[in-house]
Design a protein around this motif. Structure first.
Motif, short mmCIF file in Angstrom:
data_model
loop_
_atom_site.label_atom_id
_atom_site.label_comp_id
_atom_site.label_asym_id
_atom_site.label_seq_id
_atom_site.Cartn_x
_atom_site.Cartn_y
_atom_site.Cartn_z
N GLU A 157 4.05 12.11 0.88
CA GLU A 157 4.26 10.80 -0.03
C GLU A 157 3.12 10.71 -1.15
OE1 GLU A 157 4.62 6.68 -0.69
OE2 GLU A 157 5.62 7.81 0.67
N ILE A 158 2.20 11.63 -1.06
CA ILE A 158 1.29 11.91 -2.31
C ILE A 158 2.39 12.54 -3.34
CG2 ILE A 158 -0.49 13.49 -3.35
CD1 ILE A 158 -1.89 12.90 -0.73
N ASN A 159 3.03 13.68 -3.13
CA ASN A 159 3.97 14.32 -3.98
C ASN A 159 4.96 13.30 -4.46
OD1 ASN A 159 2.97 16.64 -3.59
ND2 ASN A 159 4.23 17.27 -1.79
N ARG A 160 5.61 12.28 -3.52
CA ARG A 160 6.53 11.41 -3.99
C ARG A 160 6.21 10.47 -5.42
NH1 ARG A 160 8.29 6.49 -3.62
NH2 ARG A 160 6.22 5.96 -2.32
N LEU A 161 4.68 10.08 -4.95
CA LEU A 161 4.10 9.09 -5.92
C LEU A 161 3.72 9.86 -7.18
CD1 LEU A 161 1.74 7.24 -3.38
CD2 LEU A 161 3.67 6.25 -4.74
N ASN A 205 -1.51 2.19 -12.56
CA ASN A 205 -2.74 2.23 -11.94
C ASN A 205 -2.31 1.86 -10.57
OD1 ASN A 205 -4.06 2.32 -14.43
ND2 ASN A 205 -4.24 0.35 -14.74
N GLU A 206 -1.39 1.23 -10.17
CA GLU A 206 -1.04 0.84 -8.61
C GLU A 206 -0.88 2.13 -8.20
OE1 GLU A 206 -0.71 -0.84 -4.93
OE2 GLU A 206 -1.46 -1.69 -6.84
N ILE A 207 0.12 2.93 -8.61
CA ILE A 207 0.63 4.26 -8.01
C ILE A 207 -0.93 5.14 -7.98
CG2 ILE A 207 1.99 6.45 -8.51
CD1 ILE A 207 3.96 4.54 -9.82
N ILE A 208 -1.52 5.36 -9.05
CA ILE A 208 -2.71 6.15 -9.04
C ILE A 208 -3.48 5.60 -7.84
CG2 ILE A 208 -4.82 6.83 -10.38
CD1 ILE A 208 -3.02 6.62 -12.90
N ASN A 209 -3.96 4.38 -7.83
CA ASN A 209 -4.61 3.92 -6.71
C ASN A 209 -4.13 4.50 -5.55
OD1 ASN A 209 -6.64 2.67 -8.40
ND2 ASN A 209 -5.59 0.62 -8.39
N ARG A 210 -2.87 4.20 -4.93
CA ARG A 210 -2.15 4.59 -3.66
C ARG A 210 -2.39 5.88 -3.66
NH1 ARG A 210 3.70 2.52 -3.45
NH2 ARG A 210 3.33 3.29 -1.29
N ILE A 211 -2.09 6.90 -4.59
CA ILE A 211 -2.53 8.14 -4.56
C ILE A 211 -3.76 8.59 -4.14
CG2 ILE A 211 -2.51 10.48 -5.93
CD1 ILE A 211 -0.25 9.49 -7.58
N LYS A 212 -4.94 7.87 -4.65
CA LYS A 212 -6.23 8.08 -4.47
C LYS A 212 -6.43 7.88 -2.86
CE LYS A 212 -8.43 7.57 -8.89
NZ LYS A 212 -9.13 6.66 -9.70
N ARG A 213 -5.66 6.46 -2.32
CA ARG A 213 -6.04 6.28 -1.14
C ARG A 213 -5.32 7.30 -0.19
NH1 ARG A 213 -4.47 1.07 -2.99
NH2 ARG A 213 -2.51 1.25 -2.24
N TYR A 214 -4.33 7.72 -0.41
CA TYR A 214 -3.57 8.56 0.38
C TYR A 214 -4.43 10.18 0.35
CZ TYR A 214 0.79 6.14 1.57
OH TYR A 214 1.54 5.31 1.94
N GLU A 215 -4.82 10.30 -0.85
CA GLU A 215 -5.76 11.71 -0.80
C GLU A 215 -6.94 11.45 0.04
OE1 GLU A 215 -6.43 12.10 -5.10
OE2 GLU A 215 -4.58 13.36 -5.39
N ARG A 216 -7.63 10.41 0.07
CA ARG A 216 -8.78 10.14 0.96
C ARG A 216 -8.40 10.09 2.57
NH1 ARG A 216 -10.23 6.19 -2.88
NH2 ARG A 216 -9.52 4.67 -1.77
N LEU A 217 -7.13 9.58 2.74
CA LEU A 217 -6.50 9.58 4.13
C LEU A 217 -6.25 11.08 4.43
CD1 LEU A 217 -5.68 7.85 6.37
CD2 LEU A 217 -3.43 7.77 5.37
N LEU A 218 -5.73 11.94 3.29
CA LEU A 218 -5.24 13.18 3.82
C LEU A 218 -6.55 14.11 4.04
CD1 LEU A 218 -3.18 15.64 3.69
CD2 LEU A 218 -3.63 15.89 1.07
N SER A 230 6.66 10.29 -9.27
CA SER A 230 7.18 8.79 -9.71
C SER A 230 6.30 8.73 -11.12
CB SER A 230 6.87 7.89 -8.85
OG SER A 230 7.70 7.61 -7.81
N LEU A 231 5.00 9.02 -11.14
CA LEU A 231 4.31 9.12 -12.26
C LEU A 231 4.69 10.11 -13.29
CD1 LEU A 231 0.42 8.86 -10.92
CD2 LEU A 231 1.60 7.14 -12.32
#
Length: 302
Positions: A120-124, A139-152, A127-128
């Motif tokens: 999911e991080i790679n896909r996002l 910004n929305e994608i960057i924030n989602r990437i950050k959330r996924y990185e914290r989750l990772l 997309s960027l």
């Protein structure tokens, strides 16, 4: 003392009787002495055997005592090691419990596999890089990437914590085996220590009994040796008395012999005198000796 021709003399008979009694006493004392010497030989042999037995038993006792000390020391060391392992086991059980709770909490927060999160991080990120996005979308994608990185990060930490927990459980299992093994070893050592202690007690008792037996034998030997010395003294006393009696007997015998000889000479002398009175003019040489010699001299010659 028979065959001397003076057996009827009371004083000579009395001396002869005392000589016989003294000889009998000496014979009895010699028999007692022989018996005592045989007893002393047996007793000394027994004592030597006991002393040798005590010497061997002391060596065995010394060796067993060293073994006992070694067993006690080894058991003390193992008890110390067991205590340390049990303390470590208790602290690791607490650590494992906290690890388990931490892993469970992380698993509740992270329900997506790591591979799915990475995809999911790679896909996002793709997309960027490939799509034309508005600032808001970007910004929305960057924030989602950050959330996924914290989750990772949490997911990876959950895996790491789980691995640590599993390793800890494996070590705890190994520690439990070590503790049980130590308990078994301590149990075996405790049994061996008990047996060694019991054997040492028996050996001490046996040593005390044998030492007492040696002391008793020594006292008996000393008493019998004292009696033997007394008997030797009595034998010497009676031997001395026997010598005196023999001397007395011979002296008395000589006196009786001289008296008998003197009596015979006196009778012969009277016969010669009777010859002279009867008118015999010619006397023999023996007759002349009887008339003119001293009776003691004639007695000595005879």
């Amino acid at each position: 003392m028979a065959g001397n021709g003076f057996n009827g003399d009371p004083s000579l008979t009395a001396i002869g009787d005392e000589i016989s009694k003294t000889r009998a006493l000496i014979s009895q004392l010699k028999e007692q002495r022989a018996g005592l010497i045989a007893e002393l030989k047996t007793l000394r042999t027994q004592r030597r055997g006991l002393i040798e037995s005590i010497k061997k038993l002391k060596e065995e006792y010394k060796g067993l005592k060293e073994k006992y000390k070694g067993l006690v020391e080894e058991r003390r060391r193992l008890i110390g090691e067991l205590k340390s392992k049990k303390e470590e086991y208790s602290s690791l059980i607490e650590l494992a419990r906290s690890k388990k709770i931490e892993v469970e909490n992380l698993n509740k927060e992270v329900r997506i596999p790591i591979s799915a999160i990475v995809d999911e991080i790679n896909r996002l990120e793709w997309s960027l890089q490939t799509r034309v996005l508005s600032l808001e979308q970007e910004n929305e994608i960057i924030n989602r990437i950050k959330r996924y990185e914290r989750l990772l990060e949490k997911a990876r930490r959950a895996v790491n914590e789980k691995n640590q927990y599993l390793e800890l459980r494996a070590y705890i299992t190994s520690l439990r085996v070590q503790i049980n093994d130590l308990r078994n070893k301590i149990g075996v050592l405790t049994e061996e220590v008990g047996k060694a202690k019991e054997s040492l007690t028996k050996m001490r008792q046996e040593l005390a009994e044998k030492t007492k037996a040696v002391n008793d034998l020594t006292n008996t030997i000393n008493e019998k040796q004292k009696r033997l010395d007394e008997i030797n003294g009595e034998i010497e006393k009676y031997r001395s008395r026997l010598g005196e009696l023999r001397e007395m007997y011979n002296k008395k015998l000589e006196e009786l012999r001289r008296a008998k000889t003197s009596k015979i000479i006196e009778e012969k002398k009277k016969q010669v005198e009777e010859k002279l009175k009867s008118g015999v003019k010619k006397l023999t040489f023996e007759d002349l000796k009887l008339l003119y010699s001293n009776p003691d001299e004639l007695s000595e010659e005879s």
